[in-house]
Structures are given as C-alpha cells and as structure tokens.
Scaffold this motif. Structure first.
Motif, short mmCIF file in Angstrom:
data_model
loop_
_atom_site.label_atom_id
_atom_site.label_comp_id
_atom_site.label_asym_id
_atom_site.label_seq_id
_atom_site.Cartn_x
_atom_site.Cartn_y
_atom_site.Cartn_z
N ALA A 187 -3.93 3.22 -6.25
CA ALA A 187 -4.47 3.75 -7.85
C ALA A 187 -5.86 3.26 -8.16
O ALA A 187 -5.96 4.26 -9.11
CB ALA A 187 -2.74 3.34 -8.49
N PRO A 188 -5.79 1.91 -8.73
CA PRO A 188 -7.18 1.79 -9.89
C PRO A 188 -8.31 2.28 -8.60
O PRO A 188 -9.07 3.00 -9.20
CB PRO A 188 -6.89 0.20 -9.34
CG PRO A 188 -6.29 -0.21 -8.46
CD PRO A 188 -4.71 0.98 -8.28
N ALA A 189 -8.45 2.13 -7.63
CA ALA A 189 -9.56 2.68 -7.03
C ALA A 189 -9.26 4.39 -7.53
O ALA A 189 -10.39 4.66 -7.54
CB ALA A 189 -9.21 2.82 -5.10
N LEU A 190 -8.16 4.96 -6.63
CA LEU A 190 -8.32 6.11 -6.99
C LEU A 190 -8.60 7.26 -8.77
O LEU A 190 -9.69 7.72 -8.68
CB LEU A 190 -7.34 7.16 -6.66
CG LEU A 190 -7.36 7.01 -5.15
CD1 LEU A 190 -5.69 7.60 -4.42
CD2 LEU A 190 -8.14 7.99 -4.08
N ALA A 191 -7.98 6.26 -9.55
CA ALA A 191 -8.38 6.33 -10.78
C ALA A 191 -9.67 6.03 -11.18
O ALA A 191 -10.37 7.11 -12.36
CB ALA A 191 -7.28 5.54 -12.23
N ILE B 132 1.36 4.19 -13.47
CA ILE B 132 1.13 4.98 -14.74
C ILE B 132 0.32 3.93 -15.11
O ILE B 132 -0.53 4.37 -15.67
CB ILE B 132 2.67 4.24 -15.28
CG1 ILE B 132 3.56 5.43 -14.64
CG2 ILE B 132 2.14 4.53 -16.97
CD1 ILE B 132 4.70 5.25 -15.39
N GLU B 133 0.40 2.94 -15.40
CA GLU B 133 -0.87 2.00 -15.35
C GLU B 133 -2.48 2.18 -14.96
O GLU B 133 -3.78 2.26 -16.20
CB GLU B 133 -0.93 0.15 -15.27
CG GLU B 133 -2.38 -0.12 -16.21
CD GLU B 133 -2.56 -0.75 -17.02
OE1 GLU B 133 -3.42 -1.49 -17.43
OE2 GLU B 133 -1.47 -0.57 -17.98
N SER B 134 -3.02 2.47 -13.71
CA SER B 134 -3.62 3.06 -13.49
C SER B 134 -4.39 4.51 -13.92
O SER B 134 -5.48 5.23 -13.62
CB SER B 134 -3.61 3.11 -11.67
OG SER B 134 -3.66 2.11 -11.00
N ALA B 135 -3.29 5.16 -14.31
CA ALA B 135 -3.43 6.19 -15.37
C ALA B 135 -4.55 6.59 -16.30
O ALA B 135 -5.26 7.28 -17.04
CB ALA B 135 -2.01 6.90 -15.18
N SER B 136 -4.29 4.93 -16.81
CA SER B 136 -4.80 4.68 -18.58
C SER B 136 -6.52 4.69 -18.33
O SER B 136 -7.54 4.25 -18.69
CB SER B 136 -4.35 3.90 -19.02
OG SER B 136 -4.37 3.34 -18.61
N PHE B 137 -6.72 4.29 -16.94
CA PHE B 137 -8.42 3.93 -16.83
C PHE B 137 -9.21 4.35 -16.70
O PHE B 137 -10.49 4.27 -17.59
CB PHE B 137 -8.70 3.31 -14.93
CG PHE B 137 -7.49 2.03 -15.27
CD1 PHE B 137 -7.17 1.27 -15.58
CD2 PHE B 137 -7.63 1.86 -13.82
CE1 PHE B 137 -6.45 0.25 -15.25
CE2 PHE B 137 -6.59 0.44 -13.34
CZ PHE B 137 -6.33 -0.64 -14.45
N PRO B 138 -8.96 5.90 -16.55
CA PRO B 138 -10.03 6.68 -16.57
C PRO B 138 -10.69 7.37 -17.87
O PRO B 138 -11.20 7.54 -18.67
CB PRO B 138 -9.55 8.29 -16.42
CG PRO B 138 -9.05 7.61 -15.21
CD PRO B 138 -7.54 6.55 -15.47
N VAL C 281 7.85 -1.90 -9.42
CA VAL C 281 6.70 -2.41 -9.75
C VAL C 281 5.44 -1.37 -8.86
O VAL C 281 4.26 -1.23 -10.02
CB VAL C 281 6.65 -3.68 -9.21
CG1 VAL C 281 4.91 -4.00 -9.28
CG2 VAL C 281 7.98 -4.22 -9.61
N ALA C 282 5.48 -0.58 -7.87
CA ALA C 282 4.63 0.46 -7.76
C ALA C 282 4.33 1.50 -8.41
O ALA C 282 2.91 1.77 -8.92
CB ALA C 282 5.16 0.39 -6.58
N ARG C 283 5.08 1.83 -9.05
CA ARG C 283 4.73 2.97 -10.55
C ARG C 283 4.66 3.01 -11.84
O ARG C 283 3.88 3.09 -11.65
CB ARG C 283 6.43 3.89 -10.33
CG ARG C 283 6.68 4.98 -11.44
CD ARG C 283 8.08 5.67 -11.40
NE ARG C 283 7.80 6.61 -12.11
CZ ARG C 283 8.63 6.97 -13.70
NH1 ARG C 283 8.51 5.98 -14.54
NH2 ARG C 283 8.26 7.77 -14.52
#
Length: 495
Positions: free
Chosen positions: A173-177, A122-128, A116-118
């Motif tokens: 993850a989302p905060a950094l992304a 991966i989902e957050s990597a799409s945010f940018p 779930v963490a992974r």
C-alpha cells in the motif's frame, strides 16, 4: 479508478496462477505449490510456480509501469487505495474465509487482520497528499538548495505466512501510494492471502497493469535471484532473523547494492512489576501470547514477574489459559487454531520437551491433535533455556521470576532481539522510565505486546531488523531524498 457501484461482485477466481503485468498465468517452473488447509489438510489450490523467466517478466512489467504511475495526479493514486480498501471491506467474508482456511487464522484473528490491513490502505492513501520536499539554506551565494522526495522505482516484497494479508499490504500500500511498482513473493504456505488475493483486490480497484505483480516460487529456485535482480531498489522482507540476515548479505554484498527494510524475529518480554494490576497483566499476557496460536513476531514470548506478586500472577494466567477454546478456527468461539505446518509444530514440541527436561514446571498443556497444539504455560523457567532465549512462535508461555525492578529490566534486555515489549505498573511515571530503558523498537505500558497501528512506527532494534513501517516512517522507507541545487549566478570557485 473503478466504478464500485458496477464492479464485479463475483468470487475471485484464477487464484492458482501467477499475476504478471495484469495477466493471470501459469508459472514456468517444473514444480507446483500445493496450498493446504493447516487444520484439515484439504488442498486449497495447486499453483505452478514461478521460474527465473517469470521473475524477469514481473520485474520488467513493474519497471515499465512505474514511471507513468508516478506521474499520475496524486489524487488518482490515492483513489485507487481508497477503492481497494472499500473493496476489501465489501469482500470481507470472502477474504476472511481464505485467511481461516489458508493460514489457520481463527475468525477473531482474521477479522482483526482485515481491519489492520484496511487501516494501512487508508493511511497510505493519504501519502500522495503528504509527501513533500524541502528548501534548505545554502552556504553558497546565489544558490538555491532543494530536497525532493522521489519514488524508489520498483520494490521487491517478500512476505510471511503468519499475517499474510496485513504484512504484505504493509509494504504494497505505501509503495504504490508513493509512486512505486511492486513485485511480491508471498510465503509458500500462504500464496493466496499473502499475494494473489491482494493482486485481485487492486485489479478490481483499477490499478494499472504491471504495478503489482505476484510470483509464487520456491526459495531454492528464485529466492536469491529475487533479491539480487538488478531491477528492485528496495527489498522489503518480513520473517525470521536467519533468513533476513541472508537477504541483507545478498542485497548489500552483490553486484547491485540496494536498500533493505527488514522486520525480523522477536523475543518480546512482558514485565509485571510488583505494583501492577495482576488481573489486567494476566489478561494481556494470555491474549498477547495465544492470539493466532502465538504465531506473531510481536507475540509475548516470555513474561517476567516480580517475585512479590509471582504466585498470584501465575494463578491468574493458569485460570485464563485453561478456559481457552482450542480447535476448528472457523468456529467463532475458538481462540487457538492450528499451527501452520508440521515442521513448525515439531519445533514447538521439541521446545516443550526441552523445558520439561530442564526442570520447568508445566502448569497447562496437552498433546497436539493434528496440527492443533493446546496452550502451554511453564513456570520456573531460566532465562538461558531455549523456551525463553529464542522465539517460540507458538502457544507456549514461559514465566520467569525477577527479584525487583532492576533484575526485571536486565532480564528484559538479556536477548539479541528488540522488537516489542510491555511493562505493567500502577505508577505511570515508573512505567515510562522502565519503558525507555528497554532496548526495543516498541514498548507498551499496561497493554499487551501485540499492537500495530497504521500511523505509528513499527520496527525493531538489534537482531529484530532494520527500518520502520507505517505512517511518515513508511514514507521515508519507500522514497529517496534527491538533493538538487540551482546556481543563479556564478559560483565563486577557489581556482
């Protein structure tokens, strides 16, 4: 960006120190955090805790690093997330070992938590790539009206001990992304899996120093200051409603008003209507209650069963509960491992004793061995007893009887909480109608109450919190809307 082919593959070290501005340091508190294995009591790490001075340094580092990070090409931010997710998978066994030893996770739960963490990474990597503003129609002649989504700046994250890797990563993850920097205060019971291990993962992935800082500290020493500090724009907290309420007061009532994202306690009902598949519902109730010893905010806290199938359902639940293996969480066959600490265990034993005293029928149970409490199933429970009215956070399943669908709905909503819920029925339209009348942030039809998917909104109503995590909802939580207008010709002012 790091070269994963040549990255260091050794076991992570220095997990007994704080991570501030890319350095691994001893805290300046006079107290130590003794990190223990809840199953056998072994000391895993002794960490010199953070003082207010250390917290100042962490927030200063985050503030200095944030703007250059936000200005990086979006592909670079995304790549760090992808690399960190790949490193997590490569180090799965190392991380799994820490989850088993530090949080008492069974291997079943630890693997699930890593997955779930992974997924969140991966989902957050799409945010940018997905974050976008808007151009709005303007009522003023000659004006262009724009809305930009901007990073908040620095995010303070206070994470819990039950799913420490997952529930810290859900904010980190989302905060950094999205271009923010983070300071994490992990739970005292899980400082490694809830913070220090995550800092190591991102460090190996090439995250620039200062963007992810981890301070292990006592709430009595830095807890209020963590929230009241002038630097963070958002405090993301996952934990109990009592503590969350206090954080909300500090964040909104102090000198510096800031946002809060609060994912708090739950009292999840699993409702079994008269036409349900009994075996399917019983299986979901067992897994939904006893996964990770019931120490999950979205765990099934009470089952409400229509009287038509009550006895059949109880029989099916009892049969499954008695087969659950209890004991060493490192044994792949174990379903129920240790309670996180003695204080939590004492609270559970008190609830069990109260249920017996009030007249509940204990159908499955047993004494704790160390901090391992076997599954308990109670029938004949009244909705106002504390075993049903409050979150148990342990392997205790109370069953309530309802006379028809309307009473079942009333019992489901008869709580100050509203995080997650479930309903079982063979009639999908009936289930959908029932689900939409439950006051909760999440409802699952013909499935257990435990579900958290990286692209779906996670959060609660009433005393279960404020805000939503995951997917585009996280993109809104970790950014701000900045309205900017451009006046191309003179504004027709009224005077």
């Amino acid at each position: 960006m790091t070269d994963l082919a040549t990255a260091d593959s050794g076991v992570y070290t220095d997990l007994d120190r704080l991570s501030i501005n890319g350095e691994w340091l001893l805290g300046h508190s006079t107290h130590n955090n003794i990190d223990r294995d809840p199953y056998n009591g072994d000391t895993l790490a002794e960490i010199r805790m953070a003082s207010a001075e250390d917290l100042d340094a962490a927030y200063a580092a985050a503030k200095a690093a944030q703007k250059p990070w936000a200005q990086k090409p979006h592909q670079e931010r995304a790549q760090v997330l992808f690399d960190a997710a790949e490193i997590l998978e490569r180090r799965r066994q190392e991380v799994l070992s820490w989850l088993v030893r530090e949080s008492g996770s069974t291997r079943i739960k630890a693997n699930l938590e890593i997955d779930v963490a992974r997924n969140i990474m991966i989902e957050s990597a799409s945010f940018p790539d997905r974050i976008e503003g808007r151009i709005l129609p303007s009522s003023i002649p000659g004006q262009e009206s724009r809305v930009y989504r901007e990073p908040l700046g620095v995010v303070g994250i206070i994470s819990p001990w039950n799913f420490p890797l997952h529930l810290t990563m859900r904010s980190v993850a989302p905060a950094l992304a999205l271009g923010n920097a983070c300071v994490v205060k992990p739970a005292s019971d899980t400082p490694v899996t809830g913070g220090l291990l995550i800092a190591r993962l991102f460090e190996e992935a090439g995250l620039p120093p200062g963007l992810l800082n981890v301070v292990v500290g006592a709430g009595s020493e830095i807890g209020d200051y963590f929230v009241e500090h002038p630097t963070p724009r958002l405090i993301s907290f996952t934990g109990s409603t009592v503590v969350g309420r206090g954080i909300g007061k500090l964040a909104h009532g102090g000198k510096y008003i800031k946002r809060v994202a609060l994912e708090l306690g739950g009292n999840a009902p699993l409702v079994v209507l008269g036409d349900a598949d009994v075996e399917q519902a019983a299986h979901a109730a067992i897994v939904g209650r006893f996964l990770h010893q019931g120490q999950i905010c979205i765990s099934t806290n009470r089952v409400i069963v229509d009287s038509e199938i009550h006895d059949q359902f109880v029989e099916a639940v009892v049969e499954r509960a008695r087969k659950l293996q209890v004991g060493n969480p490192d044994d792949p066959r174990t379903a129920i491992g240790p309670i996180i600490n003695k204080s939590q265990l004492n609270g559970l034993e008190e609830k069990i004793e109260n249920a017996r005293r009030d007249g509940g029928r204990q159908l499955v149970g047993g004494d704790a061995q160390g901090q391992v409490l076997p599954p308990h199933v109670f029938d004949g429970i009244k909705p106002n007893w504390d075993i049903a009215a409050e979150e148990s956070f342990g392997p205790v399943l109370p069953i309530l009887k309802a006379e028809g669908e309307q009473q079942a709905l009333e019992l489901a909503n008869a709580t100050g909480y509203g995080l997650t819920s479930a309903v079982f029925t063979r009639d999908y339209e009936r289930g959908l109608h029932f689900a939409r009348n439950i006051v909760a942030g999440m409802t699952h039809i013909n499935d257990m109450t435990v579900d958290d998917q990286a692209n779906a909104p996670f959060g609660g109503e009433k005393n279960s919190g404020i805000g939503r995590f995951n997917g585009r909802w996280a993109m809104e939580e970790f950014t701000s809307a900045h309205w900017i207008t451009l006046q191309y010709r003179g504004h027709p002012y009224p005077f």
